[in-house]
Design a protein around this motif. Sequence first.
Motif: not given
Length: 683
Positions: A264-266, A657-664
């Motif tokens: 989900v978005p942070t 855990r996180g996934l970074v995509n185009a600044g998001s």
Amino acid sequence: MKTGSNQQASRQRHPIRAALLASPMPIAAPAAAQQARGDEAAQSVIVVTASKRDQGALDLPASVALYGGEDLAARRVEQVEQIAQITPNLEVAEFSDGQYRLIYRGVGATGTSDNQNFSTAIDSVVVPYGRAYRQLDLAQVEVLRGPQGTLYGRNTNAGVINLVTNDGRNGAPAEVAASYGSGETFGARAALGGELGESGFFVRAAGRYEKTDGFVTNVTLDREDAHRNENGTGRLTIGYESGDWLARLAFTYDEYDGLSDDLVPTASPRESIAPDIGTSDGRMILPVLTLKRSGPVDLTSVTAFASTRRNLVASAVVSPVLIGQFDSYDSFSQELRASGAGADIEWVAGLYYLHETNSFRSTMTFAPLDLVLLDQNQDRTTDAAAVFGELSYDVSSNWRVTMGGRFAVERQDVDYVKAAGASQQNARNTYRTFQPKLALSYLLGGEGQVYASVNRGFRAGSVFIGNSGTRDVAYEPENSWQYEVGYKQRFANGAAGFEAAVFYIDWSDLQVQRSVITGTEPFTIATIVDNATSARSWGAEAALDWQAAPGLDLSLRGGFTDARYREYEPGPDLSYADNRIELVPEYSLTASASYAVADSFELGADLTHNGPMYFDAANSSRQDGYVVFDARIAWRAGPVRLAVVGRNLFDEDYAVRGLVNAGSTYAHFAPPRSVTVEAALTF
């Protein structure tokens, strides 16, 4: 082993000190339970079995954390990530379907999903099962920190969590329990069995079941159960012990089935915006046969077969693309070992063989048109053999040297297809490695020790079909050297203890698994594996425990880690040199307190503060530090126990855990505030 008259006498007078010495919290059950079981049962939980011979924690020149099974059950610590929360410098990165990656001192943060750095073992048998296995009917949990390659071999660069099960010989009571809690979570568990009179036979059966709606809402589809999960575990152990002979067969089964929409978005924790909800299911089957003959030289045979299946279909979050991952492992292992002890020496030596097959398929489908965008598969066969040994020698009454090594040969044969309709390709790799260990200890009169150690860790390379485009599908082996200096000692007639360690880790060819964007119309992502040239980590950890009064136990545990890439260029004109390794908090600190009144009342709390960490190797997305508060209270009346357990009572929003995509950044968040009520009957 001869250790001097004062030290030997101290061990005889205080048999529990050895375990407490290396434990960041008391390993036995609550005080009331200790009194009920008596000294004999208390001694049964202090033996460290993960060293592949019976040793007190005092005898190990390493950083070890021990947790008693009854105490963990009272705290409702049922998952590996909850063990990590109370263990300094140990972290868990969780994936959509409950797969996890254990990280210790920075080791394992970048690891691949099929080659773990910190492995989980059940009764000292490492299983190829990344699922967050729920703990069931345990005697104790042993966390061996640092490279364990000498005794465990592959994929133990960071350490081993060994789950020691009750098998019916240690007097564990029968129990049934049911619970209900936040998130529409229902659970039940039961365990019974023991020795069958004087026949020498013993049997133990245990099972657990849990169903939850989870804590994620899909706001796009108006679903409040987007992370619903149902899981269960069962174990049956039967055996026979007579004189010097032991035969034991344990069969463990674990299964899960649910939804996997929790990336989900942070900006909106636990609120998914995905246009589709993924699914996940899997299972593990693990029979283990142990044969042992005790004598001047103990002979042990451990035969195991592990079979696992995992199916995941997950949403790409911001586009109607479903990502599928389907993999299976079938692993046969045989270990033969001998161990013994003399006046000044203890030793263990053995042979090991592994045959493992792994099938993996990766897909991407454009859901509106049911259009397959990617379909890859690979079949890998691994054959490995090793000879290993470890020896401890008392040079004098105060000085001890421990040395060991493992020579291993591993061959991999891989057949793979990188895209639907493409021709099959194959690869064969052979890896030979020697993993040495050396430690020097100064014994402090039976009350502790100062030690220095050096270990080499190794993780084999392999083929990863997700490496897209012209990227080489193969990635290289990873090597590390870990140096540690530690101190352990008991005080106040065994009522208090302190331990501390400082460490330095030097990596070469660090394996890095990361997500990359492979398309924008529609949006697609892929997982790739490559190698960073080098990295390093240094830090420290410490633990203080104190039995301040009868029934009152206090502890303080903390750790600091500075883990960084030294050389890593993932693309042209792109360098991550000196960046912090992702998913590694800078520090952690936990304060715990528990109070028990015999046979009536228990109260406890844990307060943990974790420092900031980055979600990616580029260090472009950072999570600030956070505080987690857990508390529990229980009442006991005869065989009946009623408990209320609260987790994350401050309702902190923090990601694992996180996934970074185009600044998001899209992240997997830990559960919010939860309260669980459990009723148990012991007989």
